[in-house]
Design a protein around this motif. Structure first.
Motif, PDB file in Angstrom:
ATOM      1  N   ASP A   1      45.715  62.519  40.388  1.00  0.00           N
ATOM      2  CA  ASP A   1      46.072  61.499  41.368  1.00  0.00           C
ATOM      3  C   ASP A   1      46.171  60.130  40.695  1.00  0.00           C
ATOM      4  N   ILE A   2      47.057  59.284  41.226  1.00  0.00           N
ATOM      5  CA  ILE A   2      47.170  57.917  40.730  1.00  0.00           C
ATOM      6  C   ILE A   2      46.076  57.080  41.380  1.00  0.00           C
ATOM      7  N   GLN A   3      45.270  56.436  40.552  1.00  0.00           N
ATOM      8  CA  GLN A   3      44.181  55.584  41.048  1.00  0.00           C
ATOM      9  C   GLN A   3      44.681  54.154  41.174  1.00  0.00           C
ATOM     10  N   MET A   4      44.339  53.555  42.296  1.00  0.00           N
ATOM     11  CA  MET A   4      44.704  52.158  42.556  1.00  0.00           C
ATOM     12  C   MET A   4      43.438  51.317  42.582  1.00  0.00           C
ATOM     13  N   THR A   5      43.439  50.224  41.864  1.00  0.00           N
ATOM     14  CA  THR A   5      42.319  49.298  41.898  1.00  0.00           C
ATOM     15  C   THR A   5      42.818  47.930  42.329  1.00  0.00           C
ATOM     16  N   GLN A   6      41.936  47.161  42.942  1.00  0.00           N
ATOM     17  CA  GLN A   6      42.286  45.825  43.396  1.00  0.00           C
ATOM     18  C   GLN A   6      41.234  44.841  42.943  1.00  0.00           C
ATOM     19  N   SER A   7      41.674  43.615  42.709  1.00  0.00           N
ATOM     20  CA  SER A   7      40.739  42.550  42.405  1.00  0.00           C
ATOM     21  C   SER A   7      41.232  41.243  42.996  1.00  0.00           C
ATOM     22  N   PRO A   8      40.288  40.415  43.471  1.00  0.00           N
ATOM     23  CA  PRO A   8      38.871  40.753  43.574  1.00  0.00           C
ATOM     24  C   PRO A   8      38.637  41.700  44.757  1.00  0.00           C
ATOM     25  N   SER A   9      37.428  42.164  44.911  1.00  0.00           N
ATOM     26  CA  SER A   9      37.116  42.982  46.082  1.00  0.00           C
ATOM     27  C   SER A   9      36.972  42.113  47.328  1.00  0.00           C
ATOM     28  N   SER A  10      36.610  40.867  47.110  1.00  0.00           N
ATOM     29  CA  SER A  10      36.561  39.914  48.209  1.00  0.00           C
ATOM     30  C   SER A  10      36.716  38.513  47.649  1.00  0.00           C
ATOM     31  N   LEU A  11      37.185  37.614  48.494  1.00  0.00           N
ATOM     32  CA  LEU A  11      37.315  36.217  48.111  1.00  0.00           C
ATOM     33  C   LEU A  11      37.134  35.344  49.341  1.00  0.00           C
ATOM     34  N   SER A  12      36.657  34.145  49.098  1.00  0.00           N
ATOM     35  CA  SER A  12      36.489  33.163  50.163  1.00  0.00           C
ATOM     36  C   SER A  12      37.484  32.035  49.937  1.00  0.00           C
ATOM     37  N   ALA A  13      38.164  31.661  50.986  1.00  0.00           N
ATOM     38  CA  ALA A  13      39.185  30.629  50.869  1.00  0.00           C
ATOM     39  C   ALA A  13      39.257  29.813  52.149  1.00  0.00           C
ATOM     40  N   SER A  14      39.984  28.727  52.073  1.00  0.00           N
ATOM     41  CA  SER A  14      40.136  27.820  53.212  1.00  0.00           C
ATOM     42  C   SER A  14      41.576  27.830  53.698  1.00  0.00           C
ATOM     43  N   VAL A  15      41.753  27.439  54.932  1.00  0.00           N
ATOM     44  CA  VAL A  15      43.109  27.312  55.476  1.00  0.00           C
ATOM     45  C   VAL A  15      43.906  26.359  54.586  1.00  0.00           C
ATOM     46  N   GLY A  16      45.102  26.793  54.245  1.00  0.00           N
ATOM     47  CA  GLY A  16      45.961  26.002  53.387  1.00  0.00           C
ATOM     48  C   GLY A  16      45.913  26.391  51.919  1.00  0.00           C
ATOM     49  N   ASP A  17      44.913  27.165  51.531  1.00  0.00           N
ATOM     50  CA  ASP A  17      44.786  27.594  50.142  1.00  0.00           C
ATOM     51  C   ASP A  17      45.884  28.579  49.764  1.00  0.00           C
ATOM     52  N   ARG A  18      46.185  28.611  48.477  1.00  0.00           N
ATOM     53  CA  ARG A  18      47.049  29.644  47.918  1.00  0.00           C
ATOM     54  C   ARG A  18      46.146  30.756  47.407  1.00  0.00           C
ATOM     55  N   VAL A  19      46.451  31.964  47.825  1.00  0.00           N
ATOM     56  CA  VAL A  19      45.595  33.114  47.506  1.00  0.00           C
ATOM     57  C   VAL A  19      46.425  34.191  46.823  1.00  0.00           C
ATOM     58  N   THR A  20      45.866  34.759  45.763  1.00  0.00           N
ATOM     59  CA  THR A  20      46.536  35.857  45.066  1.00  0.00           C
ATOM     60  C   THR A  20      45.581  37.020  44.891  1.00  0.00           C
ATOM     61  N   ILE A  21      46.065  38.190  45.240  1.00  0.00           N
ATOM     62  CA  ILE A  21      45.321  39.448  45.098  1.00  0.00           C
ATOM     63  C   ILE A  21      46.098  40.325  44.127  1.00  0.00           C
ATOM     64  N   THR A  22      45.392  40.976  43.234  1.00  0.00           N
ATOM     65  CA  THR A  22      46.074  41.845  42.285  1.00  0.00           C
ATOM     66  C   THR A  22      45.738  43.313  42.538  1.00  0.00           C
ATOM     67  N   CYS A  23      46.659  44.147  42.164  1.00  0.00           N
ATOM     68  CA  CYS A  23      46.555  45.594  42.341  1.00  0.00           C
ATOM     69  C   CYS A  23      47.023  46.250  41.045  1.00  0.00           C
ATOM     70  N   GLN A  24      46.244  47.186  40.568  1.00  0.00           N
ATOM     71  CA  GLN A  24      46.581  47.870  39.327  1.00  0.00           C
ATOM     72  C   GLN A  24      46.639  49.372  39.562  1.00  0.00           C
ATOM     73  N   ALA A  25      47.687  49.999  39.036  1.00  0.00           N
ATOM     74  CA  ALA A  25      47.830  51.447  39.131  1.00  0.00           C
ATOM     75  C   ALA A  25      47.418  52.093  37.816  1.00  0.00           C
ATOM     76  N   SER A  26      46.900  53.308  37.905  1.00  0.00           N
ATOM     77  CA  SER A  26      46.418  54.003  36.706  1.00  0.00           C
ATOM     78  C   SER A  26      47.557  54.526  35.835  1.00  0.00           C
ATOM     79  N   GLN A  27      48.769  54.504  36.378  1.00  0.00           N
ATOM     80  CA  GLN A  27      49.941  54.856  35.577  1.00  0.00           C
ATOM     81  C   GLN A  27      51.152  54.149  36.153  1.00  0.00           C
ATOM     82  N   ASP A  28      52.243  54.201  35.445  1.00  0.00           N
ATOM     83  CA  ASP A  28      53.464  53.501  35.857  1.00  0.00           C
ATOM     84  C   ASP A  28      53.958  54.037  37.198  1.00  0.00           C
ATOM     85  N   ILE A  29      54.014  53.158  38.195  1.00  0.00           N
ATOM     86  CA  ILE A  29      54.544  53.541  39.508  1.00  0.00           C
ATOM     87  C   ILE A  29      55.853  52.823  39.806  1.00  0.00           C
ATOM     88  N   LYS A  30      56.456  52.250  38.750  1.00  0.00           N
ATOM     89  CA  LYS A  30      57.755  51.583  38.899  1.00  0.00           C
ATOM     90  C   LYS A  30      57.643  50.517  39.984  1.00  0.00           C
TER      91      LYS A  30
END
Lengths: 117, 107
Positions: B1-30
């Protein structure tokens, strides 16, 4: 507008069969692929399988062929059966439309099924 | 199975902030990567499919990018209704798998 609504038993005993039905409105079940996805605190979101009205289906191998899915066009609904359940099968079960073999775009509200004696 | 990981697991932010979440696959998913938002007590909602295409009715402050094994979801200006949990999901190869999720909560 497509709407999906699950109906399930709420509580199932270990080793018995869990059965959840999804009633679809707004579209014909014969037009799309449909999926089941479950969510538990321990395992997150888990794809169970998909089915088409023709009978074409595929399920997650992790469920070891305990899964049977069916579609009833006359009732515009589809059903999930999961045999030989254990506590690990306790989860919220969602029925979902699988669009174009790509994304899950319409979800039911989910039905919580607990496995306990 | 292809494993998916995300970071961070949680984040705290304020209204108006720019937020970025990353996702990584265990193999190329194009480009076979989707994002979902889940508010408490609600089912997941499709946000983005095929890496960067917004779902119906999704505000333009959401965007997605990436390819291969590294992907990201960005919210350009966080709004009160965006405090939720976000999941990535691959459909390159069965079984389809989801990331564990990232919770965005209020700072």
């Amino acid at each position: 507008q497509v709407q999906l609504q699950e109906s399930g038993p709420g509580l199932v005993k270990p080793s018995e069969t869990l059965s959840v039905t999804c009633n679809v409105s707004g579209v014909s079940v014969s037009r799309y692929f449909w999926s089941w996805i479950r969510q538990s605190p321990g395992k997150g979101l888990e794809w169970i399988g998909y089915i088409y009205h023709s009978g074409t289906s595929h399920h997650n191998p992790s469920l070891r062929s305990r899964v049977t899915m069916s579609v009833d066009p006359s009732e515009n609904q589809f059903t999930l059966n999961l045999r030989s359940v254990t506590a690990a099968d306790t989860a919220i079960y969602y029925c979902v439309r699988w669009m174009s073999g790509t994304y899950f775009d319409s979800w039911g509200q989910g039905t919580l099924v607990a496995v306990s004696s | 199975d292809i494993q998916m990981t995300q970071s961070p697991s949680s984040l705290s932010a304020s209204v108006g902030d720019r937020v970025t979440i990353t996702c990584q696959a265990s193999q190329d998913i194009k480009k076979y990567l989707n994002w979902y938002q889940q508010r408490p007590g609600k089912p997941p909602k499709l946000l983005i499919y095929d890496v960067s295409i917004l779902g119906t009715g999704v505000p333009s402050r959401f965007s997605g990018s990436g390819s291969g094994t590294e992907f990201s979801l960005t919210i350009s200006s966080l709004q009160p209704e965006d405090f939720a949990r976000y999941f990535c999901q691959q459909y390159d190869d069965g079984p389809f798998t989801f990331g564990p999720g990232t919770t965005v909560d209020m700072k």
